[in-house]
Design a protein around this motif. Structure first.
Motif, PDB file in Angstrom:
ATOM      1  N   HIS A 212       1.325  63.545  51.209  1.00 61.30           N
ATOM      2  CA  HIS A 212       1.721  64.635  50.314  1.00 61.30           C
ATOM      3  C   HIS A 212       3.231  64.623  50.155  1.00 61.30           C
ATOM      4  N   ARG A 213       3.667  64.993  49.007  1.00 62.83           N
ATOM      5  CA  ARG A 213       5.095  65.019  48.671  1.00 62.83           C
ATOM      6  C   ARG A 213       5.672  66.398  48.948  1.00 62.83           C
ATOM      7  N   THR A 214       6.926  66.448  49.320  1.00 62.94           N
ATOM      8  CA  THR A 214       7.681  67.693  49.399  1.00 62.94           C
ATOM      9  C   THR A 214       8.934  67.537  48.542  1.00 62.94           C
ATOM     10  N   GLY A 215       9.642  68.652  48.370  1.00 60.97           N
ATOM     11  CA  GLY A 215      10.854  68.628  47.569  1.00 60.97           C
ATOM     12  C   GLY A 215      10.565  68.978  46.120  1.00 60.97           C
TER      13      GLY A 215
ATOM     14  N   TRP B 185       3.298  74.637  50.817  1.00 56.48           N
ATOM     15  CA  TRP B 185       3.440  75.678  49.815  1.00 56.48           C
ATOM     16  C   TRP B 185       4.241  75.164  48.636  1.00 56.48           C
ATOM     17  N   LYS B 186       3.986  75.743  47.469  1.00 57.76           N
ATOM     18  CA  LYS B 186       4.764  75.328  46.304  1.00 57.76           C
ATOM     19  C   LYS B 186       5.384  76.543  45.616  1.00 57.76           C
TER      20      LYS B 186
ATOM     21  N   TYR C 273       9.099  78.367  35.915  1.00 58.76           N
ATOM     22  CA  TYR C 273       8.588  78.436  34.548  1.00 58.76           C
ATOM     23  C   TYR C 273       9.725  78.337  33.544  1.00 58.76           C
ATOM     24  N   VAL C 274       9.360  77.973  32.334  1.00 59.02           N
ATOM     25  CA  VAL C 274      10.326  77.730  31.268  1.00 59.02           C
ATOM     26  C   VAL C 274      11.228  78.941  31.022  1.00 59.02           C
ATOM     27  N   GLU C 275      10.718  80.164  31.188  1.00 56.87           N
ATOM     28  CA  GLU C 275      11.533  81.355  30.932  1.00 56.87           C
ATOM     29  C   GLU C 275      12.421  81.737  32.118  1.00 56.87           C
ATOM     30  N   GLY C 276      12.354  80.945  33.214  1.00 54.22           N
ATOM     31  CA  GLY C 276      13.227  81.187  34.361  1.00 54.22           C
ATOM     32  C   GLY C 276      12.564  81.892  35.526  1.00 54.22           C
ATOM     33  N   ALA C 277      11.352  82.406  35.328  1.00 58.08           N
ATOM     34  CA  ALA C 277      10.637  83.066  36.421  1.00 58.08           C
ATOM     35  C   ALA C 277      10.105  82.013  37.399  1.00 58.08           C
ATOM     36  N   HIS C 278       9.650  82.476  38.554  1.00 56.17           N
ATOM     37  CA  HIS C 278       9.026  81.578  39.525  1.00 56.17           C
ATOM     38  C   HIS C 278       7.910  82.324  40.267  1.00 56.17           C
TER      39      HIS C 278
ATOM     40  N   LEU D 187       8.054  72.022  40.350  1.00 52.49           N
ATOM     41  CA  LEU D 187       7.562  72.578  41.604  1.00 52.49           C
ATOM     42  C   LEU D 187       8.505  72.174  42.717  1.00 52.49           C
ATOM     43  N   ASP D 188       8.621  73.026  43.698  1.00 47.63           N
ATOM     44  CA  ASP D 188       9.317  72.684  44.930  1.00 47.63           C
ATOM     45  C   ASP D 188       8.323  72.871  46.065  1.00 47.63           C
TER      46      ASP D 188
END
Length: 149
Positions: A92-95, A134-135, A139-144, A60-61
Motif C-alpha cells: 500500500h502507498r502512503t503520502g 487513513w486517507k 476536493y477541487v473547491e478546497g475542502a477536505h 489523497l494523502d
C-alpha cells in the motif's frame, strides 16, 4: 517395491510493505511467480476523482499507523496458508497521490484460478477492513475529508 518419496513444496513467497514511493504491478507479478502456479489474481486500487457520491477529488494523502505493516503481514500469512497458494503480495502507498495514481497493489498466485481469485479477494478485503491506513481527500473547491478514521 519402490520407495515412497514425499514431495514437499516450499512455503509461499510473501511480500508486504507500506511505501511512500510509486507502486509497481510488474514487481507484484515477479514476486508471486512460481513454477507450480497456473493463475495470478491481481488487484490494483487507484485514486479516483469522486468518493461517497461526492465529485471533485483532486488528491489523497495516505497515512498509516506505525504497526500497520505488521497487520498487513499477518493478513498475507493467513492468505498464504490457503490451499494451493504459492505467492502473496500486498503493498500500500502512503503520502500524496493524485487521481490515477496506484494506491494499493495485491497479487496472489495459486495452482488454479479459483484459489487465486479467492485468495486475492480475501487479501484486499481484509487489508481494507483491518489495516490502519487513513486517507485525507482534497476536493477541487478546497475542502477536505478524512476516510477511515
Amino acid at each position: 517395491m519402490g520407495d515412497d518419496v514425499a514431495v514437499t513444496h516450499p512455503m509461499p513467497t510473501i511480500v508486504t510493505d507500506i511505501r511512500d514511493v510509486p507502486l509497481s504491478v510488474d514487481e507484484a507479478l515477479a514476486a508471486v511467480r512460481h513454477p507450480r502456479a497456473g493463475a495470478v489474481a491481481i488487484f490494483v486500487g487507484t485514486v479516483r476523482e469522486h468518493d461517497d457520491g461526492r465529485e471533485g477529488v483532486t488528491r489523497l494523502d495516505y497515512t498509516s499507523h506505525p504497526e500497520a505493516v505488521l497487520q498487513l503481514q499477518r493478513i498475507a500469512e493467513g492468505v498464504a496458508s490457503g490451499e494451493q497458494i504459492h505467492g502473496v503480495y500486498a503493498v500500500h502507498r502512503t503520502g500524496a497521490l493524485l487521481v490515477g495514481d496506484l494506491a494499493v497493489v495485491c497479487a496472489v498466485s495459486a495452482e488454479h484460478r479459483a484459489e487465486a481469485f479467492e485468495g486475492g479477494r480475501r487479501l484486499i478485503e481484509e487489508l481494507k477492513h483491518e489495516v490502519p491506513i487513513w486517507k485525507r481527500q482534497e476536493y477541487v473547491e478546497g475542502a477536505h475529508s478524512w476516510v477511515g478514521l
